[in-house]
Design a protein around this motif. Structure first.
Motif, PDB file in Angstrom:
ATOM      1  N   ASN A  33       0.653  -3.665  10.300  1.00 57.29           N
ATOM      2  CA  ASN A  33       1.440  -4.823  10.753  1.00 57.29           C
ATOM      3  C   ASN A  33       2.890  -4.396  11.027  1.00 57.29           C
ATOM      4  N   PRO A  57      10.138   0.721  -6.229  1.00 55.51           N
ATOM      5  CA  PRO A  57      10.867   1.929  -5.811  1.00 55.51           C
ATOM      6  C   PRO A  57      12.330   1.858  -6.236  1.00 55.51           C
ATOM      7  N   LYS A  85      13.124  -9.866  -5.246  1.00 54.19           N
ATOM      8  CA  LYS A  85      12.227  -8.862  -5.823  1.00 54.19           C
ATOM      9  C   LYS A  85      11.874  -9.216  -7.282  1.00 54.19           C
TER      10      LYS A  85
HETATM   11  P1  NAP Z   1      12.340  -0.083   6.467  1.00 51.39           P
HETATM   12  O1  NAP Z   1      12.414   1.394   6.679  1.00 51.39           O
HETATM   13  O2  NAP Z   1      13.471  -0.939   6.920  1.00 51.39           O
HETATM   14  O3  NAP Z   1      10.968  -0.617   7.086  1.00 51.39           O
HETATM   15  C1  NAP Z   1      10.687  -1.981   6.963  1.00 51.39           C
HETATM   16  C2  NAP Z   1       9.327  -2.265   7.552  1.00 51.39           C
HETATM   17  O4  NAP Z   1       9.070  -3.659   7.368  1.00 51.39           O
HETATM   18  C3  NAP Z   1       9.261  -1.984   9.021  1.00 51.39           C
HETATM   19  O5  NAP Z   1       7.973  -1.529   9.334  1.00 51.39           O
HETATM   20  C4  NAP Z   1       9.513  -3.355   9.629  1.00 51.39           C
HETATM   21  O6  NAP Z   1       8.873  -3.515  10.886  1.00 51.39           O
HETATM   22  C5  NAP Z   1       8.840  -4.258   8.625  1.00 51.39           C
HETATM   23  N1  NAP Z   1       9.348  -5.619   8.627  1.00 51.39           N
HETATM   24  C6  NAP Z   1      10.609  -6.050   8.418  1.00 51.39           C
HETATM   25  N2  NAP Z   1      10.675  -7.381   8.488  1.00 51.39           N
HETATM   26  C7  NAP Z   1       9.416  -7.798   8.774  1.00 51.39           C
HETATM   27  C8  NAP Z   1       8.832  -9.059   8.990  1.00 51.39           C
HETATM   28  N3  NAP Z   1       9.564 -10.186   8.941  1.00 51.39           N
HETATM   29  N4  NAP Z   1       7.499  -9.129   9.265  1.00 51.39           N
HETATM   30  C9  NAP Z   1       6.753  -8.006   9.328  1.00 51.39           C
HETATM   31  N5  NAP Z   1       7.255  -6.777   9.145  1.00 51.39           N
HETATM   32  C10 NAP Z   1       8.574  -6.676   8.865  1.00 51.39           C
HETATM   33  O7  NAP Z   1      12.186  -0.414   4.899  1.00 51.39           O
HETATM   34  P2  NAP Z   1      11.593   0.447   3.695  1.00 51.39           P
HETATM   35  O8  NAP Z   1      12.734   1.106   3.023  1.00 51.39           O
HETATM   36  O9  NAP Z   1      10.437   1.233   4.122  1.00 51.39           O
HETATM   37  O10 NAP Z   1      11.145  -0.748   2.730  1.00 51.39           O
HETATM   38  C11 NAP Z   1       9.797  -1.160   2.581  1.00 51.39           C
HETATM   39  C12 NAP Z   1       9.718  -1.992   1.323  1.00 51.39           C
HETATM   40  O11 NAP Z   1      10.177  -1.229   0.211  1.00 51.39           O
HETATM   41  C13 NAP Z   1      10.567  -3.260   1.357  1.00 51.39           C
HETATM   42  O12 NAP Z   1       9.873  -4.327   0.752  1.00 51.39           O
HETATM   43  C14 NAP Z   1      11.777  -2.870   0.529  1.00 51.39           C
HETATM   44  O13 NAP Z   1      12.407  -3.981  -0.060  1.00 51.39           O
HETATM   45  C15 NAP Z   1      11.141  -1.962  -0.501  1.00 51.39           C
HETATM   46  N6  NAP Z   1      12.086  -1.059  -1.160  1.00 51.39           N
HETATM   47  C16 NAP Z   1      12.744  -0.100  -0.454  1.00 51.39           C
HETATM   48  C17 NAP Z   1      13.639   0.734  -1.114  1.00 51.39           C
HETATM   49  C18 NAP Z   1      14.397   1.825  -0.424  1.00 51.39           C
HETATM   50  O14 NAP Z   1      15.322   2.399  -1.037  1.00 51.39           O
HETATM   51  N7  NAP Z   1      14.077   2.152   0.817  1.00 51.39           N
HETATM   52  C19 NAP Z   1      13.851   0.572  -2.496  1.00 51.39           C
HETATM   53  C20 NAP Z   1      13.176  -0.418  -3.169  1.00 51.39           C
HETATM   54  C21 NAP Z   1      12.283  -1.229  -2.497  1.00 51.39           C
HETATM   55  P3  NAP Z   1       9.724  -3.752  12.237  1.00 51.39           P
HETATM   56  O15 NAP Z   1      10.487  -2.478  12.473  1.00 51.39           O
HETATM   57  O16 NAP Z   1       8.689  -4.027  13.257  1.00 51.39           O
HETATM   58  O17 NAP Z   1      10.655  -4.903  11.945  1.00 51.39           O
END
Ligand code: NAP
Length: 251
Positions: free
Chosen positions: A35, A190, A164
């Motif tokens: 997705n 994470p 969260k």
């Molecule tokens: P990311 O690199 O910004 O990627 C986010 C992903 O979510 C992208 O595939 C984006 O797709 C999709 N997305 C965003 N809004 C959306 C929506 N409304 N509907 C469907 N898809 C949506 O983020 P990430 O760092 O991989 O984070 C993934 C998860 O891990 C999140 O829940 C985040 O809170 C959690 N997390 C991340 C970190 C960190 O340090 N990176 C730490 C703790 C938790 P599009 O590009 O198509 O919008």
């Protein structure tokens, strides 16, 4: 890959942690629904990599902040695969670093709509299909939380951290609700992971900049989070439900 491969939906599977989960899941024999909200090209690249390796995958557009989009994502999985066995609620957002007294109601509403309401509505669709109570064969749900749930995000984004925290509570509650219906529900939390998400907070170099302050002196990788998710998805975690697994290098 066999025709009866279990089917996994990963929300936000086009980039970052979600893309790593899609690729790892395909390597472990899952057919994957990737997705995405807007990154069609990136989602199709994930699908292409999986198919090139002999796996099964489709990309499905849908904004998890919209209830009707979530319904249509599941309808497309029904039509294409005819089954669903796992859901990873990974899609999530942050926003610019702000104090609470600077935040607009619209910002807070969007944060909760995408990060928590979207996860709950997707889980509801999954339970309707997977629960033995509804004639399903069972399944597994993983919610992607954050260490921010425990740290609070003060001075950075308390709205994100609170969303969260809600994910954690939802994970524990839903796990108990469906434990006798052959569905396990767990979360990973994470720490700082090197992805594009930090740019949305105005800190594109956050993972590198904060590394010296982290216990392991480095940020984590998307693959390291994916490994934990794959463990919780697997039969090796068959007696684990309602757990919140920190993938934070000790942070
Ligand atoms: P990311 O690199 O910004 O990627 C986010 C992903 O979510 C992208 O595939 C984006 O797709 C999709 N997305 C965003 N809004 C959306 C929506 N409304 N509907 C469907 N898809 C949506 O983020 P990430 O760092 O991989 O984070 C993934 C998860 O891990 C999140 O829940 C985040 O809170 C959690 N997390 C991340 C970190 C960190 O340090 N990176 C730490 C703790 C938790 P599009 O590009 O198509 O919008």
């Amino acid at each position: 890959m066999t025709d009866d491969a279990p089917v996994l939906l990963v929300t936000g599977g086009s980039r970052g942690i979600g893309a790593a989960i899609c690729l790892a899941a395909a390597q472990h024999g899952w057919a994957v629904a990737v997705n995405y909200a807007s990154s069609e090209e990136a989602a199709e690249a994930v699908v292409g990599t999986i198919r090139d390796a002999g796996g099964k995958a489709i990309a499905i557009a849908g904004d998890v902040g919209k209830a009707e989009d979530i319904k249509s994502v599941f309808a497309k999985i029904d039509a294409h695969f005819g089954r669903i066995d796992g859901l990873v609620n990974n899609a999530g957002i942050v926003d610019a670093m702000q104090r609470l007294d600077e935040m607009t109601p619209e910002r807070i509403d969007r944060m909760f709509r995408i990060n928590i309401t979207g996860s709950m509505l997707a889980a509801a669709e999954a339970v309707r299909r997977m629960s033995t109570r509804h004639g399903g064969k069972g399944g597994v749900i993983i919610n992607v939380s954050s260490m921010a749930a425990t740290l609070g995000g003060g001075g950075q984004y308390v709205d994100y951290a609170a969303s969260k925290g809600a994910i954690d509570t939802f994970t524990v509650g839903l796990a108990r609700e469906v434990a006798a219906e052959s569905i396990r529900v767990n979360a990973v939390r994470p720490g700082i992971i090197d992805t594009d998400i930090h740019a949305a907070a105005g800190l594109p170099d956050r993972a590198r900049d904060i590394a010296p302050q982290l216990p392991m002196k480095r940020a984590g990788t998307s693959d390291e989070v994916a490994d934990a998710v794959l463990y919780l998805l697997s039969p090796h975690a068959s007696y684990i439900t309602g757990a919140l697994l920190d993938v934070s290098g000790g942070r």
